[in-house]
Design a protein around this motif. Structure first.
Motif, PDB file in Angstrom:
ATOM      1  N   LYS A  76       7.798  -9.790 -11.133  1.00 57.14           N
ATOM      2  CA  LYS A  76       6.784 -10.731 -10.670  1.00 57.14           C
ATOM      3  C   LYS A  76       5.937 -10.005  -9.631  1.00 57.14           C
ATOM      4  O   LYS A  76       6.436  -9.182  -8.883  1.00 57.14           O
ATOM      5  N   LEU A  77       4.647 -10.303  -9.605  1.00 56.50           N
ATOM      6  CA  LEU A  77       3.755  -9.633  -8.666  1.00 56.50           C
ATOM      7  C   LEU A  77       3.919 -10.189  -7.258  1.00 56.50           C
ATOM      8  O   LEU A  77       4.142 -11.380  -7.065  1.00 56.50           O
ATOM      9  N   SER A  78       3.796  -9.307  -6.295  1.00 56.47           N
ATOM     10  CA  SER A  78       3.753  -9.691  -4.890  1.00 56.47           C
ATOM     11  C   SER A  78       2.691  -8.839  -4.221  1.00 56.47           C
ATOM     12  O   SER A  78       2.300  -7.793  -4.735  1.00 56.47           O
ATOM     13  N   GLY A  79       2.186  -9.308  -3.095  1.00 57.03           N
ATOM     14  CA  GLY A  79       1.165  -8.528  -2.407  1.00 57.03           C
ATOM     15  C   GLY A  79       0.900  -9.049  -1.017  1.00 57.03           C
ATOM     16  O   GLY A  79       1.428 -10.083  -0.606  1.00 57.03           O
ATOM     17  N   THR A  80       0.063  -8.313  -0.302  1.00 62.29           N
ATOM     18  CA  THR A  80      -0.331  -8.695   1.051  1.00 62.29           C
ATOM     19  C   THR A  80      -1.844  -8.586   1.193  1.00 62.29           C
ATOM     20  O   THR A  80      -2.503  -7.877   0.449  1.00 62.29           O
ATOM     21  N   ALA A  81      -2.355  -9.306   2.180  1.00 63.08           N
ATOM     22  CA  ALA A  81      -3.781  -9.245   2.480  1.00 63.08           C
ATOM     23  C   ALA A  81      -3.972  -9.417   3.972  1.00 63.08           C
ATOM     24  O   ALA A  81      -3.269 -10.195   4.609  1.00 63.08           O
ATOM     25  N   VAL A  82      -4.904  -8.661   4.529  1.00 57.66           N
ATOM     26  CA  VAL A  82      -5.302  -8.821   5.920  1.00 57.66           C
ATOM     27  C   VAL A  82      -6.323  -9.948   5.941  1.00 57.66           C
ATOM     28  O   VAL A  82      -7.192 -10.030   5.058  1.00 57.66           O
ATOM     29  N   ILE A  83      -6.215 -10.861   6.933  1.00 61.53           N
ATOM     30  CA  ILE A  83      -7.174 -11.961   7.017  1.00 61.53           C
ATOM     31  C   ILE A  83      -8.078 -11.780   8.232  1.00 61.53           C
ATOM     32  O   ILE A  83      -7.696 -11.163   9.227  1.00 61.53           O
TER      33      ILE A  83
END
Length: 85
Positions: A76-83
């Motif tokens: 399953k895909l996982s990820g991060t993002a800077v906000i």
């Protein structure tokens, strides 16, 4: 007549809510923004799904923009993002 009123109200709410949604930005554009944190998401089955989950979390955190910094695939895909604000 009630149907028309409900349809108009739904259209207005959709327009207003999408106007305040966090926008994806590329790293070059992100340099001009104020970093306010990081969000992460897991369990997506497509890249579009992962981006949608990250965008929803960024919006829930009150961000005006986000930049995806990682995406991983372990069934399953996982990820991060800077906000940003």
């Amino acid at each position: 007549m009630k149907t028309v009123k409900y349809a108009a109200a739904a259209l207005l709410l959709t327009t207003v809510s999408s106007a305040f949604a966090a926008q994806a930005v590329n790293p070059a554009d992100a340099q001009n923004l104020h970093k306010t944190g990081v969000v992460s998401a897991t369990g997506a089955t497509t890249l579009d799904g992962l981006e949608a989950r990250l965008a929803a979390k960024a919006e829930a955190a009150g961000a005006k923009a986000y930049s995806i910094t990682s995406a991983n695939n372990n069934n399953k895909l996982s990820g991060t993002a800077v906000i940003y604000n």
